[in-house]
Design an enzyme around this catalytic site. Structure first.
Site, PDB file in Angstrom:
ATOM      1  N   ASP A   1      31.624  53.350  29.230  1.00  0.00           N
ATOM      2  CA  ASP A   1      31.712  53.827  27.847  1.00  0.00           C
ATOM      3  C   ASP A   1      30.442  54.466  27.313  1.00  0.00           C
ATOM      4  O   ASP A   1      30.436  55.035  26.216  1.00  0.00           O
ATOM      5  CB  ASP A   1      32.156  52.677  26.921  1.00  0.00           C
ATOM      6  CG  ASP A   1      31.267  51.424  27.034  1.00  0.00           C
ATOM      7  OD1 ASP A   1      30.067  51.555  27.312  1.00  0.00           O
ATOM      8  OD2 ASP A   1      31.802  50.303  26.829  1.00  0.00           O
TER       9      ASP A   1
ATOM     10  N   GLN B   1      28.767  48.024  34.557  1.00  0.00           N
ATOM     11  CA  GLN B   1      30.058  48.380  35.157  1.00  0.00           C
ATOM     12  C   GLN B   1      30.886  49.165  34.139  1.00  0.00           C
ATOM     13  O   GLN B   1      31.964  49.647  34.460  1.00  0.00           O
ATOM     14  CB  GLN B   1      30.825  47.109  35.540  1.00  0.00           C
ATOM     15  CG  GLN B   1      30.129  46.262  36.572  1.00  0.00           C
ATOM     16  CD  GLN B   1      30.766  44.876  36.654  1.00  0.00           C
ATOM     17  OE1 GLN B   1      31.735  44.656  37.373  1.00  0.00           O
ATOM     18  NE2 GLN B   1      30.219  43.932  35.910  1.00  0.00           N
TER      19      GLN B   1
ATOM     20  N   HIS C   1      29.917  52.244  37.906  1.00  0.00           N
ATOM     21  CA  HIS C   1      31.337  52.622  37.941  1.00  0.00           C
ATOM     22  C   HIS C   1      31.589  53.966  37.254  1.00  0.00           C
ATOM     23  O   HIS C   1      32.728  54.293  36.923  1.00  0.00           O
ATOM     24  CB  HIS C   1      32.207  51.525  37.307  1.00  0.00           C
ATOM     25  CG  HIS C   1      32.298  50.277  38.143  1.00  0.00           C
ATOM     26  ND1 HIS C   1      32.844  49.099  37.703  1.00  0.00           N
ATOM     27  CD2 HIS C   1      31.919  50.037  39.432  1.00  0.00           C
ATOM     28  CE1 HIS C   1      32.792  48.173  38.664  1.00  0.00           C
ATOM     29  NE2 HIS C   1      32.220  48.716  39.715  1.00  0.00           N
TER      30      HIS C   1
ATOM     31  N   CYS D   1      40.092  73.313  38.014  1.00  0.00           N
ATOM     32  CA  CYS D   1      38.686  73.694  38.165  1.00  0.00           C
ATOM     33  C   CYS D   1      38.584  75.217  38.202  1.00  0.00           C
ATOM     34  O   CYS D   1      39.282  75.858  38.996  1.00  0.00           O
ATOM     35  CB  CYS D   1      38.166  73.090  39.464  1.00  0.00           C
ATOM     36  SG  CYS D   1      36.545  73.691  39.945  1.00  0.00           S
TER      37      CYS D   1
ATOM     38  N   THR E   1      30.941  39.675  32.181  1.00  0.00           N
ATOM     39  CA  THR E   1      31.693  40.149  33.352  1.00  0.00           C
ATOM     40  C   THR E   1      32.335  38.968  34.060  1.00  0.00           C
ATOM     41  O   THR E   1      31.715  37.913  34.201  1.00  0.00           O
ATOM     42  CB  THR E   1      30.809  40.975  34.318  1.00  0.00           C
ATOM     43  OG1 THR E   1      31.600  41.326  35.469  1.00  0.00           O
ATOM     44  CG2 THR E   1      29.559  40.246  34.766  1.00  0.00           C
TER      45      THR E   1
END
Ligand code: OAD
Length: 248
Positions: free
Chosen positions: A103, A100, A118, A146, A187
């Protein structure tokens, strides 16, 4: 460290492992968790920062929040918990790390079988046309436009109210269904659908082990619990796999 007897008995028969990791595995690298006493959500409100409406109505604030976390993550390194999972990958026939975390520390440690349900904070895409942006945006004050459609660039993370990446979650569910051992590591087990994966595994016959220093929503359903940090708990569990390998 004393590991649950049932786990030690099960390990020689384990061929397939699925690991669900949360913020706790990166805590020892210096990345704050979300819900602990020092957790990010104690100081910041997720509904103000981690959802699409917040981004559209207040893009600079949301961008700055992610820039802060990106800076933090760019300065940290994998710890012994991440490294234990790299070793485990070489010790079992089949392993998938479902994280999840956004990093990228599992991959930085050397894990090759990782699905990020995630997203990943180091990546960006256009919110409008979805095009991926492969540029270093750490220094930007607000979301850049963009170059293709003029839409706002955003971090490639899943926000509250958004769907999880379907292919990644499908892969995670299959791994949960086929594993013999499911590890839930660091978690709190409160964010769905990620929190459904341990139940999928248990309902399919897997041994369900929780590694977390605190009691969580999952604790009462686990077959075994290791009350330790991710680095200590995972190192101990992987050591049993290593001893098993030496014997066989
Ligand atoms: P939480 O902050 O909810 O939970 C962190 C867990 O890590 C708690 O159970 C802690 O007890 C445990 N913990 C703390 N230190 C630890 C250590 N050294 N070793 C092992 N465990 C430790 O974080 P998550 O469960 O990851 O979602 O949160 C789930 C999701 O909520 C996140 O992915 C994020 C957040 O909102 C999105 O942004 C979509």
């Amino acid at each position: 460290m004393n590991l649950p007897e049932g786990l030690v008995r099960a390990i020689p028969h384990v061929r397939s492992v699925c690991v669900l990791t949360g913020a706790g595995i990166s805590a020892e690298s210096g990345v704050p968790t979300f819900r602990g006493d020092d957790g990010l959500w104690k100081k910041f409100r997720p509904e103000e920062l981690a959802n699409v409406d917040a981004f559209l109505s207040n893009p600079s604030v949301v961008w700055e929040w992610y820039a802060y976390r990106r800076r933090l993550i760019s300065e940290v390194h994998p710890n012994d918990g991440h490294r234990a999972l790299v070793r485990l990958e070489s010790l079992v026939d089949d392993l998938l790390v479902v994280t999840q975390n956004v990093d990228g520390l599992h991959q930085e440690a050397g894990s090759t079988k990782v699905v990020e349900i995630h997203g990943n904070i180091r990546r960006n895409h256009c919110h409008a046309c979805k095009r991926e942006m492969d540029v270093d945006l750490l220094q930007q004050a607000g979301p850049p436009s963009c170059p293709q459609c003029g839409g706002m660039v955003r971090p490639s993370v899943v926000w509250f109210g958004e769907m999880l990446p379907m292919a990644a979650f499908g892969t995670a569910e299959l791994a949960a269904r086929r594993c013999d051992l499911f590890l839930s590591v660091g978690t709190s087990g409160v964010v769905y659908p990620a929190a459904s994966l341990p139940f999928t595994a248990k309902n399919s016959g897997a041994y369900l082990l929780e590694i977390d220093p605190e009691e969580t929503q999952l604790t009462r359903y686990a077959d075994g619990v290791v009350r330790a940090s991710a680095s200590v708990g995972l190192t101990a569990v992987v050591a049993v796999f290593e001893q098993q390998k030496v014997r066989s």
